[in-house]
Design an enzyme around this catalytic site. Structure first.
Site, PDB file in Angstrom:
ATOM      1  CD  GLU A 294      -2.904  -0.812  -0.213  1.00  0.00           C
ATOM      2  OE1 GLU A 294      -2.974   0.311  -0.736  1.00  0.00           O
ATOM      3  OE2 GLU A 294      -3.454  -1.811  -0.697  1.00  0.00           O
TER       4      GLU A 294
ATOM      5  CD  GLN B 128      -0.980  10.610  -5.574  1.00  0.00           C
ATOM      6  OE1 GLN B 128      -0.785  11.501  -6.372  1.00  0.00           O
ATOM      7  NE2 GLN B 128      -2.166  10.023  -5.441  1.00  0.00           N
ATOM      8  CB  THR B 129       3.250   4.486  -7.090  1.00  0.00           C
ATOM      9  OG1 THR B 129       3.924   5.495  -6.343  1.00  0.00           O
ATOM     10  CG2 THR B 129       4.252   3.739  -7.959  1.00  0.00           C
TER      11      THR B 129
ATOM     12  CG  LEU C 138       8.566   3.878  -5.920  1.00  0.00           C
ATOM     13  CD1 LEU C 138       8.054   3.349  -7.251  1.00  0.00           C
ATOM     14  CD2 LEU C 138       8.430   2.805  -4.858  1.00  0.00           C
ATOM     15  N   GLY C 139      10.513   7.670  -6.227  1.00  0.00           N
ATOM     16  CA  GLY C 139       9.985   8.993  -5.909  1.00  0.00           C
ATOM     17  C   GLY C 139       9.313   9.073  -4.551  1.00  0.00           C
TER      18      GLY C 139
ATOM     19  CE1 TYR D 295      -6.770   3.080  -0.681  1.00  0.00           C
ATOM     20  CE2 TYR D 295      -4.417   3.138  -0.195  1.00  0.00           C
ATOM     21  CZ  TYR D 295      -5.501   2.543  -0.799  1.00  0.00           C
ATOM     22  OH  TYR D 295      -5.334   1.392  -1.500  1.00  0.00           O
TER      23      TYR D 295
ATOM     24  CG  ASP E 268      -8.201   4.766  -4.581  1.00  0.00           C
ATOM     25  OD1 ASP E 268      -9.438   4.755  -4.730  1.00  0.00           O
ATOM     26  OD2 ASP E 268      -7.425   4.074  -5.278  1.00  0.00           O
TER      27      ASP E 268
ATOM     28  CB  CYS F  57     -15.042   3.911 -13.750  1.00  0.00           C
ATOM     29  SG  CYS F  57     -15.978   5.453 -13.704  1.00  0.00           S
TER      30      CYS F  57
ATOM     31  CB  CYS G  87     -20.092   0.565 -17.850  1.00  0.00           C
ATOM     32  SG  CYS G  87     -20.057   0.789 -16.065  1.00  0.00           S
TER      33      CYS G  87
ATOM     34  CB  CYS H 111     -23.687   5.683 -14.740  1.00  0.00           C
ATOM     35  SG  CYS H 111     -22.293   6.825 -14.597  1.00  0.00           S
TER      36      CYS H 111
END
Length: 349
Positions: free
Chosen positions: A33, A38-39, A76-77, A116, A134, A188, A198, A204
């Site tokens: 996790e 952000q990856t 990886l940042g 998260y 997220d 999505c 979908c 939706c």
DNA sequence: AAACCGGGGTT
DNA sequence: AACCCAGGTTT
């Protein structure tokens, strides 16, 4: 069929086979996790495998040095993730006797674990009923229920969290949380979602009101800073002068070279820059322009220029953060991508 | 509430 | 060039 049932049924049919889905081990889930914050999955996957190979449990992770962790994290940042993980691993060994916590209320106390990640680890490892929120979940919920509140406002976060938490009740938390995220990632999608196939298209709101391209709403005003780094590469008899990055700036705790930062771009005007340095490295100093690069970060644009230095008078070595290392030793130290790229270009291994 | 923190892929 | 990614911390 309910929104939740459609999502879960879709997930059971189309989910990817990802290694962290085959375990209930909270340590392994924590590893995945944090790496995936952000990856993208494809970018984080090889890092996850390397970390698990090197550190099979939290005790092994805590036994490593911070430099070893950052070296494995290299490329990886968002390097604070690696630093925080090392801190947390040691803390788990001390406070929880090496048993990684599985409950939200304990997880949220850990450094580098926010709402998260705590909800993800708690639901995946112990099936605790905490909804994850997220980028995928924001997108799916805003489109299906037609919520136009900006997802990056404080009110939006509360509104979406309340909705997400209400939807997870009486669901299998582990499966449902993974299902809605996978649905956002594969079906999505942000651009060109697969609305025509979908399973939720009839209900939706965005689909029925032509708002698919508009939702979710996100207020954004990220201003980028532009910086100019002039690196000096000092190499003598296989030894290299390197510098540890300063606290409070990007790439903290990583290593680069002695650096003069300017407020002006000299990439197309190197003579002017060198003239201003006149005498700074002694009369006999020879400066050679090696290469230049434009390095893009999320919040900064950095114009990087590398100079080679010969016959110079060392006027960098004023702090303990500057030291001579062999090329081999430097290879063991964590470096930002722009330095790794330079080394790969100029020193063939 | 806003700023800051990387690197890479997609459009 | 803009946007986004299994976000979190600091100010």
């Amino acid at each position: 069929m309910s929104f939740q049932s459609e999502i879960v049924n879709w997930y059971l049919l189309y989910k990817r086979d990802l290694p962290w889905r085959n375990t209930k081990d909270a340590y392994v889930i924590w590893l995945s996790e944090v790496i995936l914050q952000q990856t993208r999955v494809e970018q984080g996957l090889p890092y996850f495998n390397r970390f698990l190979d090197n550190y099979p449990d939290v005790v092994a992770f805590a036994s490593a040095t911070e430099t070893q962790i950052l070296k494995l994290w290299q490329g990886l940042g968002y390097y604070s993730r690696g630093r925080n993980m090392h801190f947390t691993a040691k803390q788990v060994c001390e406070i929880h006797n090496g048993q990684f916590p599985t409950k939200y209320d304990e997880l949220i106390k850990l450094k580098g674990v926010g709402d998260y990640t705590a909800a993800a680890i708690a639901s995946f490892s112990s099936n605790e009923s905490k909804a994850v929120l997220d980028g995928n979940v924001y997108r799916v919920l805003s489109r299906y229920f037609g919520i136009e509140t900006p997802i990056n406002s404080s009110g939006g976060k509360k509104e979406f969290l309340a909705l997400a938490q209400s939807l997870i009740s009486d669901q299998d938390a582990s499966v449902y949380n993974q299902a809605i995220m996978e649905f956002g990632a594969l079906q999505c999608k942000p651009k060109s979602p697969e609305c025509s196939v979908c399973p939720l298209q009839t209900g939706c709101f965005a689909r029925n009101n032509n708002l698919v391209a508009t939702l979710p709403v996100k207020l954004n005003k990220l201003k980028k800073r532009t910086r100019y780094f002039n690196y000096f590469v000092c190499l003598t008899e296989e030894n290299l002068l390197v510098k540890k990055r300063n606290p409070g700036d990007i790439w903290q705790e990583l290593y680069d070279f002695p650096l003069i930062e300017t407020t002006q771009n000299y990439q197309d005007d190197q003579e002017n820059f060198l003239t201003q340095l006149k005498g700074g490295f002694g009369e006999d100093c020879k400066i050679t322009a090696l290469s230049q690069q434009k390095h893009l970060l999320t919040h900064q644009t950095i114009y990087v220029q590398f100079f080679g230095l010969d016959n110079y008078i060392v006027n960098f070595s004023k702090g303990a953060d500057i030291k001579w290392v062999s090329l081999q030793e430097f290879d063991e130290l964590p470096q930002p991508k722009v330095i790794t790229n330079f080394m790969d270009t100029y020193f063939i291994k």
